[in-house]
Scaffold this motif. Structure first.
Motif, PDB file in Angstrom:
ATOM      1  N   PRO A 704       0.801  -1.229   0.000  1.00 49.12           N
ATOM      2  CA  PRO A 704       0.000   0.000   0.000  1.00 49.12           C
ATOM      3  C   PRO A 704       0.830   1.273   0.000  1.00 49.12           C
ATOM      4  O   PRO A 704       0.428   2.279  -0.568  1.00 49.12           O
ATOM      5  CB  PRO A 704      -0.822  -0.124   1.293  1.00 49.12           C
ATOM      6  CG  PRO A 704      -0.874  -1.598   1.559  1.00 49.12           C
ATOM      7  CD  PRO A 704       0.416  -2.155   1.074  1.00 49.12           C
ATOM      8  N   ALA A 705       2.028   1.246   0.610  1.00 47.82           N
ATOM      9  CA  ALA A 705       2.815   2.469   0.717  1.00 47.82           C
ATOM     10  C   ALA A 705       3.683   2.723  -0.506  1.00 47.82           C
ATOM     11  O   ALA A 705       4.386   3.725  -0.566  1.00 47.82           O
ATOM     12  CB  ALA A 705       3.699   2.408   1.969  1.00 47.82           C
ATOM     13  N   PHE A 706       3.655   1.809  -1.496  1.00 51.54           N
ATOM     14  CA  PHE A 706       4.548   1.938  -2.645  1.00 51.54           C
ATOM     15  C   PHE A 706       3.979   2.925  -3.643  1.00 51.54           C
ATOM     16  O   PHE A 706       3.023   2.636  -4.361  1.00 51.54           O
ATOM     17  CB  PHE A 706       4.745   0.568  -3.313  1.00 51.54           C
ATOM     18  CG  PHE A 706       5.812   0.568  -4.357  1.00 51.54           C
ATOM     19  CD1 PHE A 706       7.134   0.348  -4.010  1.00 51.54           C
ATOM     20  CD2 PHE A 706       5.508   0.808  -5.691  1.00 51.54           C
ATOM     21  CE1 PHE A 706       8.122   0.347  -4.967  1.00 51.54           C
ATOM     22  CE2 PHE A 706       6.493   0.822  -6.650  1.00 51.54           C
ATOM     23  CZ  PHE A 706       7.806   0.584  -6.281  1.00 51.54           C
ATOM     24  N   ASN A 707       4.560   4.122  -3.672  1.00 52.80           N
ATOM     25  CA  ASN A 707       4.194   5.123  -4.679  1.00 52.80           C
ATOM     26  C   ASN A 707       2.709   5.459  -4.656  1.00 52.80           C
ATOM     27  O   ASN A 707       2.126   5.867  -5.648  1.00 52.80           O
ATOM     28  CB  ASN A 707       4.599   4.637  -6.070  1.00 52.80           C
ATOM     29  CG  ASN A 707       4.728   5.787  -7.052  1.00 52.80           C
ATOM     30  OD1 ASN A 707       4.885   6.935  -6.666  1.00 52.80           O
ATOM     31  ND2 ASN A 707       4.666   5.461  -8.334  1.00 52.80           N
ATOM     32  N   ASN A 708       2.068   5.201  -3.491  1.00 48.98           N
ATOM     33  CA  ASN A 708       0.634   5.451  -3.333  1.00 48.98           C
ATOM     34  C   ASN A 708      -0.198   4.690  -4.353  1.00 48.98           C
ATOM     35  O   ASN A 708      -1.288   5.101  -4.721  1.00 48.98           O
ATOM     36  CB  ASN A 708       0.340   6.956  -3.443  1.00 48.98           C
ATOM     37  CG  ASN A 708       0.991   7.743  -2.318  1.00 48.98           C
ATOM     38  OD1 ASN A 708       1.014   7.286  -1.175  1.00 48.98           O
ATOM     39  ND2 ASN A 708       1.544   8.907  -2.645  1.00 48.98           N
ATOM     40  N   ARG A 709       0.317   3.568  -4.807  1.00 46.44           N
ATOM     41  CA  ARG A 709      -0.403   2.775  -5.786  1.00 46.44           C
ATOM     42  C   ARG A 709      -0.598   1.374  -5.247  1.00 46.44           C
ATOM     43  O   ARG A 709       0.185   0.868  -4.459  1.00 46.44           O
ATOM     44  CB  ARG A 709       0.368   2.721  -7.105  1.00 46.44           C
ATOM     45  CG  ARG A 709       0.628   4.093  -7.707  1.00 46.44           C
ATOM     46  CD  ARG A 709       1.323   3.972  -9.023  1.00 46.44           C
ATOM     47  NE  ARG A 709       0.530   3.155  -9.954  1.00 46.44           N
ATOM     48  CZ  ARG A 709       0.835   3.032 -11.237  1.00 46.44           C
ATOM     49  NH1 ARG A 709       1.873   3.664 -11.722  1.00 46.44           N
ATOM     50  NH2 ARG A 709       0.103   2.287 -12.021  1.00 46.44           N
ATOM     51  N   GLN A 710      -1.649   0.726  -5.719  1.00 44.89           N
ATOM     52  CA  GLN A 710      -1.977  -0.605  -5.248  1.00 44.89           C
ATOM     53  C   GLN A 710      -1.587  -1.699  -6.222  1.00 44.89           C
ATOM     54  O   GLN A 710      -1.430  -2.837  -5.827  1.00 44.89           O
ATOM     55  CB  GLN A 710      -3.488  -0.688  -4.953  1.00 44.89           C
ATOM     56  CG  GLN A 710      -3.945   0.246  -3.844  1.00 44.89           C
ATOM     57  CD  GLN A 710      -3.259  -0.056  -2.530  1.00 44.89           C
ATOM     58  OE1 GLN A 710      -3.243  -1.185  -2.063  1.00 44.89           O
ATOM     59  NE2 GLN A 710      -2.665   0.962  -1.927  1.00 44.89           N
ATOM     60  N   LEU A 711      -1.421  -1.364  -7.493  1.00 45.27           N
ATOM     61  CA  LEU A 711      -1.103  -2.408  -8.459  1.00 45.27           C
ATOM     62  C   LEU A 711      -0.528  -1.800  -9.726  1.00 45.27           C
ATOM     63  O   LEU A 711      -0.643  -0.608  -9.978  1.00 45.27           O
ATOM     64  CB  LEU A 711      -2.338  -3.256  -8.788  1.00 45.27           C
ATOM     65  CG  LEU A 711      -3.600  -2.550  -9.316  1.00 45.27           C
ATOM     66  CD1 LEU A 711      -3.539  -2.360 -10.816  1.00 45.27           C
ATOM     67  CD2 LEU A 711      -4.842  -3.346  -8.936  1.00 45.27           C
ATOM     68  N   THR A 712       0.129  -2.651 -10.480  1.00 42.00           N
ATOM     69  CA  THR A 712       0.516  -2.321 -11.858  1.00 42.00           C
ATOM     70  C   THR A 712      -0.243  -3.263 -12.778  1.00 42.00           C
ATOM     71  O   THR A 712      -0.407  -4.453 -12.473  1.00 42.00           O
ATOM     72  CB  THR A 712       2.018  -2.489 -12.076  1.00 42.00           C
ATOM     73  OG1 THR A 712       2.397  -3.839 -11.818  1.00 42.00           O
ATOM     74  CG2 THR A 712       2.802  -1.567 -11.158  1.00 42.00           C
ATOM     75  N   ASN A 713      -0.687  -2.727 -13.874  1.00 45.25           N
ATOM     76  CA  ASN A 713      -1.540  -3.485 -14.786  1.00 45.25           C
ATOM     77  C   ASN A 713      -1.190  -3.024 -16.195  1.00 45.25           C
ATOM     78  O   ASN A 713      -1.589  -1.946 -16.618  1.00 45.25           O
ATOM     79  CB  ASN A 713      -3.006  -3.190 -14.453  1.00 45.25           C
ATOM     80  CG  ASN A 713      -3.952  -4.193 -15.085  1.00 45.25           C
ATOM     81  OD1 ASN A 713      -3.513  -5.204 -15.635  1.00 45.25           O
ATOM     82  ND2 ASN A 713      -5.237  -3.927 -15.009  1.00 45.25           N
ATOM     83  N   GLU A 714      -0.392  -3.828 -16.910  1.00 48.71           N
ATOM     84  CA  GLU A 714       0.187  -3.360 -18.157  1.00 48.71           C
ATOM     85  C   GLU A 714       0.082  -4.430 -19.234  1.00 48.71           C
ATOM     86  O   GLU A 714       0.292  -5.614 -18.973  1.00 48.71           O
ATOM     87  CB  GLU A 714       1.661  -2.974 -17.926  1.00 48.71           C
ATOM     88  CG  GLU A 714       2.296  -2.226 -19.067  1.00 48.71           C
ATOM     89  CD  GLU A 714       3.658  -1.676 -18.666  1.00 48.71           C
ATOM     90  OE1 GLU A 714       3.715  -0.714 -17.863  1.00 48.71           O
ATOM     91  OE2 GLU A 714       4.670  -2.227 -19.142  1.00 48.71           O
TER      92      GLU A 714
END
Length: 819
Positions: A704-714
């Motif tokens: 949760p604290a990573f770059n204020n993002r929850q997921l990467t989807n590419e």
């Protein structure tokens, strides 16, 4: 510049030399045969080889194309119609391609035949299909006049010399077998495999063995087309030193002179030569016009140099130098670097106190001495953290490096032991990434022993490391060791391997306020049982037979808990969970943590194997870990124990149903939260027409604290698509579904003719670190762009090779065709 086709001239020069020896063979053969005035060539001589006589028939035809072994597309067999054949609308087909060349020509006799032979004093006159055969070589002429006194010959009319991959034609020739001199007039030649043809007004071999070509030409283009051609007033070939010298040479494109040089020297063999290589051109938003002109310098047989001056419009002149050195004792060395004085664009971005001089230093070495001592050096250092982004524009991967490796190692490979001395550190290239620990030095010794089944295998590993850091953090020394036994058992239906060992880690820390004890230690026993079975059966599908396997595997791991909250973390990190993690004896990389474990892993693999070819068509794997105790040893000192009773479910699938289609996927499923933690998919399809289609998808749930993002989807797609025999388009894109934006995209067009290839490419990308996730809300995040142009003259080379590097990086499966 070094034309690739130069090596073909060596065979042409040897062919000229052979004419002199053939003339001598004709003289000796017909001195004995000419007494028979009724000799009527192949049909009249009972000992003649009728098959070989038919092979040396007159190759001329109403069209000059046929005389050069050129076959139009409609007459080319289907099996030989590759893309080159389609582009050129035909192909060179060598009638001697299947000849056996394993027997040296020196061991073959020269056999000569003619329709009519007459003797007039010391002269022999052969007329009507004068043929000579020596092994895989053939020669013919309409008429041959041989003077036995001075051992000279005059060949007149439709001279043809053949050997595999070589055709030489001429109107007439004068040969002196005694001196080795030979002259061929109005000659044409073809190298079938290399798709090269050329001509010469006069092809001459002098007393010293030098080959002279007067008014010579060569080209890759098919007969009747001259999109590009190299012409030279004089060419001199020296086979002893492997060099050809061209005088007043020029390259014509569509009949228009495009390049001229009064003097040019090119190699005839693989020996290295000093010279200028093809230049490179490009243009991008990071520096504007970008031009480089490499110069290769051959200093000695075991060392050389490459100097590359490079002009970047908005930055200045960059000078790069690479030195290579090879020594049986010291190994293979590469020492290089680059220097740019006063980078104009960089000086605008730095403070007044910062230097605008940019540089990069590289040292690499690989050595093996007496099959025991193995050495390796890989050291790179840059002047600043932005050097790779700004100046290594030929490689996107290089631009996105977050650190440069600086290491040196020395290994001793004993019969049973492997001992390693290592020093290693990294130069950080990211402002927000702290420099890690330096291992200076690290000494390891491992017992290897034998891997024979049903024998006790000792386990021993000892490692000493000294960790330093330029930051104000804890530093010190670490000693790690493990010792134990394993007993591998292996059968055709499965395996069973018990292992028992003890691990110990000790520290000697420098004074630190973070830890009360400067000499902490920990030790724990470890035991595991690894067992697997293999079941197989025959099955049929769609008329084909397959072998299907079912391979269950059980892995039990126990390791006693040891409190390590008072111990530092130098080089250790938790591993990412995947299927392979099910059967590892540690969940950490590095030796700072002795993880506790009481768990069993269950895995299942199934394979589908083609019964006829033995090719593995499909492999599917799935598995999960069941925990009997909480995992208390964590990477962070204050991290809470892991209390889950089961791990995620990991699965992998690798499929190759045909030679053209490949699929690969991996997923990690969290059954407690009913979602995927990570996964990726890759698919590739490459049909016979040269097309490439790739599609990929990646998903990763972040902390949760990573770059204020929850997921990467590419999602990513790339393709190389021929539209017809000449035009192709290619493209690549990585698209963020989460941010609804293209992270990286490239598009290009290619025109591929029979004689040359041209490509134009545009690339856009965000200048982010490798593996990092761009924050697209950051106003300082810039999108870079570059335009590259490439021209290749087939058989000669060309400029713009950066396009090839970009395409190979972004289009999986793309390989530059050899010309």
């Amino acid at each position: 510049m070094t034309p690739v086709c130069a090596n073909r001239y060596r065979s042409l020069a040897y062919a000229t030399m052979w004419l002199a020896f053939v003339a001598l063979g004709l003289s000796l053969s017909h001195a004995a045969l000419a007494q028979d005035n009724n000799m009527g060539g192949c049909a009249a001589n009972e000992n003649a080889n009728s098959e070989r006589c038919s092979e040396t028939a007159d190759p001329t035809d109403d069209t000059p194309h046929f005389a050069l072994d050129w076959v139009p597309l409609a007459a080319v067999p289907e099996s030989l119609r590759d893309r080159e054949c389609l582009n050129c609308k035909g192909a060179y087909i060598d009638p001697l391609a299947q000849e056996n060349t394993s027997v040296p020509l020196e061991e073959e006799h020269i056999r000569a035949l003619a329709n009519s032979t007459q003797m007039q004093g010391n002269e022999i006159i052969m007329t009507g299909e004068a043929n000579a055969v020596q092994g895989y070589r053939r020669m013919r002429s309409d008429e041959v006049l041989i003077d036995r006194t001075d051992e000279s010959s005059i060949l007149t009319g439709n001279i043809t010399l053949r050997e595999p991959n070589l055709l030489l034609l001429g109107d007439s020739a004068e040969i002196n077998s005694k001196t080795g001199e030979a002259v061929v007039y109005n000659s044409q030649f073809v190298f079938h495999s290399e798709h090269m043809r050329g001509s010469a007004d006069i092809l001459e071999r002098d007393l010293e063995g030098l080959i002279h070509v007067h008014n010579g030409t060569f080209t890759y283009c098919p007969p009747g087309e001259n999109d590009w051609v190299v012409l030279a007033k004089e060419m001199e070939f020296n086979l002893d030193n492997g060099l050809a010298t061209l005088h007043h040479a020029k390259v014509e494109v569509e009949g228009v002179p495009a390049f001229y040089t009064p003097w040019l020297r090119i190699p005839l063999d693989d020996r290295r030569r000093t010279g200028v290589l093809w230049p490179d051109f490009g243009n991008d938003s990071n520096g504007g016009l970008d031009v480089s002109a490499p110069v290769y310098i051959n200093l000695a047989p075991n060392y050389d140099a490459l100097y590359v001056p490079r002009y970047i419009e908005e930055r200045g002149l960059n000078n790069a130098l690479q030195l290579r050195y090879l020594n049986p004792l010291l190994g293979q060395w590469l020492v290089g670097g680059a220097y740019m004085a006063d980078d104009k664009k960089y000086s605008d971005q730095t403070s007044e106190t910062g230097s605008s001089d940019r540089w990069l230093g590289v040292v690499k070495q690989n050595g093996l001495f007496q099959q025991r001592w193995q050495s390796r050096v890989d050291y790179s250092k840059a002047s600043d953290v932005d050097y790779m982004k700004d100046l290594e524009t030929s490689s996107i991967d290089a631009q996105r490096k977050t650190s440069l490796l600086q290491m040196a190692s020395l290994n001793y490979l004993g019969d049973s032991w492997l001992t390693t001395l290592l020093t290693q550190q990294f130069q950080s290239l990211a402002d927000d990434i702290s420099k890690g620990y330096e291992a200076i030095p690290q000494i390891s010794s491992t017992y290897r022993g034998s891997s024979n089944p049903f024998t006790v295998k000792p386990i021993f590993l000892a490692q000493y490391s000294n960790f330093d850091n330029q930051r104000d953090v804890v530093t010190g020394q670490r000693a790690y060791g493990e010792a134990g036994l394993s007993y591998p058992m292996l059968w055709s239906f499965g395996h069973f391997k018990p292992t028992l060992k003890y691990r110990q880690v000790n520290y000697e820390l420098n004074d630190s306020t973070l830890f009360q004890d400067n000499s902490p230690s920990a030790g724990a026993p470890l035991a595991n049982l690894d067992a697997g079975l293999i079941f197989d059966r025959q099955t049929r599908f769609a008329g084909r037979r397959f072998l299907q396997t079912l391979e269950p595997r059980v892995y039990y791991l126990y390791s006693k808990y040891e409190d390590q909250t008072d111990q530092p973390l130098f080089d250790t990190a938790e591993l990412t969970f995947t299927y392979s993690q099910l059967f590892r004896e540690t969940r950490f990389a590095g030796h700072d943590r002795l993880d506790d474990a009481n768990q069993v892993s269950l895995g299942l693999i199934s394979r589908l194997i083609d019964d006829e070819s033995g090719r593995n068509l499909l492999t599917a794997s799935v598995g999960q870990i069941y925990y009997f105790d909480d995992r208390q040893v964590r990477q962070g000192l204050n991290a809470a124990p892991q209390e889950r009773s089961t791990s995620e479910i990991a699965g992998e699938l690798l499929a190759r149903p045909t030679e053209h289609l490949g699929l690969r996927t991996s997923v990690v499923w969290n059954p407690e939260e009913d979602n995927f933690n990570s996964g990726f998919f890759e698919g590739s399809y490459q049909p016979d027409n040269g097309s490439i289609f790739n599609i990929g998808y990646s998903y990763r749930r972040l902390a949760p604290a990573f770059n204020n993002r929850q997921l990467t989807n590419e999602v990513s797609v790339s393709s190389y698509l021929p539209l017809d025999n000449n035009w192709s388009i290619f493209a690549s894109m990585s698209y963020s579904l989460e941010d609804d934006i293209s992270v990286e995209d490239m598009f290009g067009v290619e025109y591929d003719s029979c004689c040359w290839t041209a490509r134009l490419l545009q690339l856009r990308y965000y200048n982010n670190d490798s593996g990092a996730i761009p924050n697209f809300s950051n106003p300082n995040l810039e999108r870079e762009s570059t335009i590259q142009f490439q021209v290749l003259l087939k058989g000669m080379g060309g400029f713009g090779n950066r396009i090839t590097n970009i395409m190979q990086t972004m289009i999986r499966g793309f390989d530059e065709r050899e010309y």
